[in-house]
Design a protein around this motif. Sequence first.
Motif, short mmCIF file in Angstrom:
data_model
loop_
_atom_site.label_atom_id
_atom_site.label_comp_id
_atom_site.label_asym_id
_atom_site.label_seq_id
_atom_site.Cartn_x
_atom_site.Cartn_y
_atom_site.Cartn_z
N ASP A 11 -10.83 65.36 -40.91
CA ASP A 11 -9.99 65.15 -39.74
C ASP A 11 -10.82 64.78 -38.52
OD1 ASP A 11 -7.74 65.71 -41.21
OD2 ASP A 11 -7.70 67.84 -40.65
N THR A 12 -12.12 64.91 -38.62
CA THR A 12 -12.99 64.58 -37.48
C THR A 12 -13.54 63.16 -37.56
OG1 THR A 12 -14.89 65.53 -38.65
CG2 THR A 12 -13.67 66.98 -37.17
N ASP A 13 -13.26 62.45 -38.65
CA ASP A 13 -13.74 61.07 -38.81
C ASP A 13 -12.63 60.08 -38.50
OD1 ASP A 13 -16.18 62.08 -39.55
OD2 ASP A 13 -15.89 61.74 -41.70
N PHE A 14 -12.97 59.01 -37.79
CA PHE A 14 -11.99 58.02 -37.36
C PHE A 14 -12.54 56.62 -37.58
CE2 PHE A 14 -11.31 61.87 -34.97
CZ PHE A 14 -9.94 62.02 -34.92
N VAL A 15 -11.60 55.66 -37.68
CA VAL A 15 -12.00 54.25 -37.75
C VAL A 15 -11.20 53.49 -36.69
CG1 VAL A 15 -10.31 53.84 -39.62
CG2 VAL A 15 -12.15 52.19 -39.21
N LYS A 16 -11.92 52.80 -35.81
CA LYS A 16 -11.31 52.06 -34.71
C LYS A 16 -12.13 50.80 -34.44
CE LYS A 16 -8.31 55.40 -34.01
NZ LYS A 16 -6.90 55.24 -34.43
N ARG A 17 -11.60 49.97 -33.53
CA ARG A 17 -12.32 48.76 -33.11
C ARG A 17 -12.95 48.99 -31.73
NH1 ARG A 17 -11.97 43.49 -34.94
NH2 ARG A 17 -10.03 43.95 -36.09
N VAL A 18 -14.19 48.54 -31.59
CA VAL A 18 -14.87 48.66 -30.30
C VAL A 18 -14.31 47.61 -29.34
CG1 VAL A 18 -17.08 48.52 -29.11
CG2 VAL A 18 -16.96 49.54 -31.40
N VAL A 19 -13.84 48.06 -28.18
CA VAL A 19 -13.33 47.15 -27.16
C VAL A 19 -14.26 47.09 -25.95
CG1 VAL A 19 -11.37 46.69 -25.61
CG2 VAL A 19 -10.94 47.48 -27.95
N GLY A 20 -14.92 48.21 -25.66
CA GLY A 20 -15.86 48.23 -24.54
C GLY A 20 -17.11 48.99 -24.90
N THR A 21 -18.26 48.50 -24.44
CA THR A 21 -19.54 49.17 -24.66
C THR A 21 -20.10 49.63 -23.31
OG1 THR A 21 -20.74 47.07 -24.59
CG2 THR A 21 -19.99 47.82 -26.74
N GLY A 22 -21.25 50.27 -23.33
CA GLY A 22 -21.82 50.86 -22.14
C GLY A 22 -21.89 49.90 -20.96
N GLY A 23 -21.32 50.31 -19.82
CA GLY A 23 -21.33 49.49 -18.61
C GLY A 23 -20.10 48.62 -18.44
N ASP A 24 -19.34 48.38 -19.51
CA ASP A 24 -18.16 47.51 -19.43
C ASP A 24 -17.05 48.16 -18.60
OD1 ASP A 24 -19.25 45.52 -20.99
OD2 ASP A 24 -18.27 46.16 -22.85
N ARG A 25 -16.34 47.33 -17.86
CA ARG A 25 -15.10 47.77 -17.21
C ARG A 25 -13.93 47.23 -18.04
NH1 ARG A 25 -12.64 46.23 -11.18
NH2 ARG A 25 -10.87 47.69 -11.28
N VAL A 26 -13.12 48.14 -18.55
CA VAL A 26 -11.99 47.77 -19.40
C VAL A 26 -10.71 48.12 -18.65
CG1 VAL A 26 -10.94 48.00 -21.68
CG2 VAL A 26 -13.41 48.35 -21.41
#
Length: 272
Positions: free
Chosen positions: A148-163
């Motif tokens: 239940d602690t593992d997830f799969v998602k898509r990265v939309v923003g990385t360090g420093g990004d404004r989303v």
Amino acid sequence: MDTDAQPLERDRSSAPDEGSTEEGSRSTRSRARSWLRAGPGKGAGRLRLSVRTATLVGAVCAVFVLLLSTFVVQPFQIPSSSMEPTLQVGDRILVNKLAYDAAEPPARGDIVVFDGRGSFVQEELTENPVSSVVREGLAMLGLAEPADTDFVKRVVGTGGDRVVCCDDEGRVEVNGAPVDETYLHPGDLPSEVAFDIVVPAGRLWVMGDHRSRSSDSRDHLGSPGGGMVPVDRVIGRADWIGWPFGRRTSLAPTDAFRHVPPPAPPPGGGHG
């Protein structure tokens, strides 16, 4: 003329006499008894050897698979519809654990599997330790759903990004550039929740492709870590769908973020 019948001499080559027959029978019985005494023992020995060999080979294979899953490629079973249509319930994806290092961190658009403790769920592990070990072993082979602690998602923003969500056309913006997310589930909006965040260094803003069915960074803005995943909690990148057979394919990278500019430097950055 002698008409009396004369006894004919028996042909010894075609019919053994009684003595030789009895002797042959005793020899045959003796060989049979010897075979019965020796045969099963030898057969059992061969069987024990075969079982021992098969057990050894099975153990070596199991160790090899576990090492492979631990350090190189791990199967991961998709438990929910949060990544549809890209990933469907029951898909077994293969997670590349060698995809990232300090020089090449996760990138926008990557599909990642990560440990959500401290960002999506509480840090404390509440699962029974024994059942946890068994489940993790099966999950590493793709035979059980992940923890239940593992997830799969898509990265939309990385360090420093404004989303930001959303622009006048309802699109997510990253560093001021709108993103055409062609991978979204048909009929879904990029987000029904408005947000404007800056991703801290060393963290990721992640979202599911089925936005109306995905509990992702948007839902954990008030949680410790603000719903943003530490890079060091990323298990690996999903590179392939391995099962079912009819869905076997590589997961090609998206070009949706190709025009996104690098993040703006922090205030005062670059000045002595």
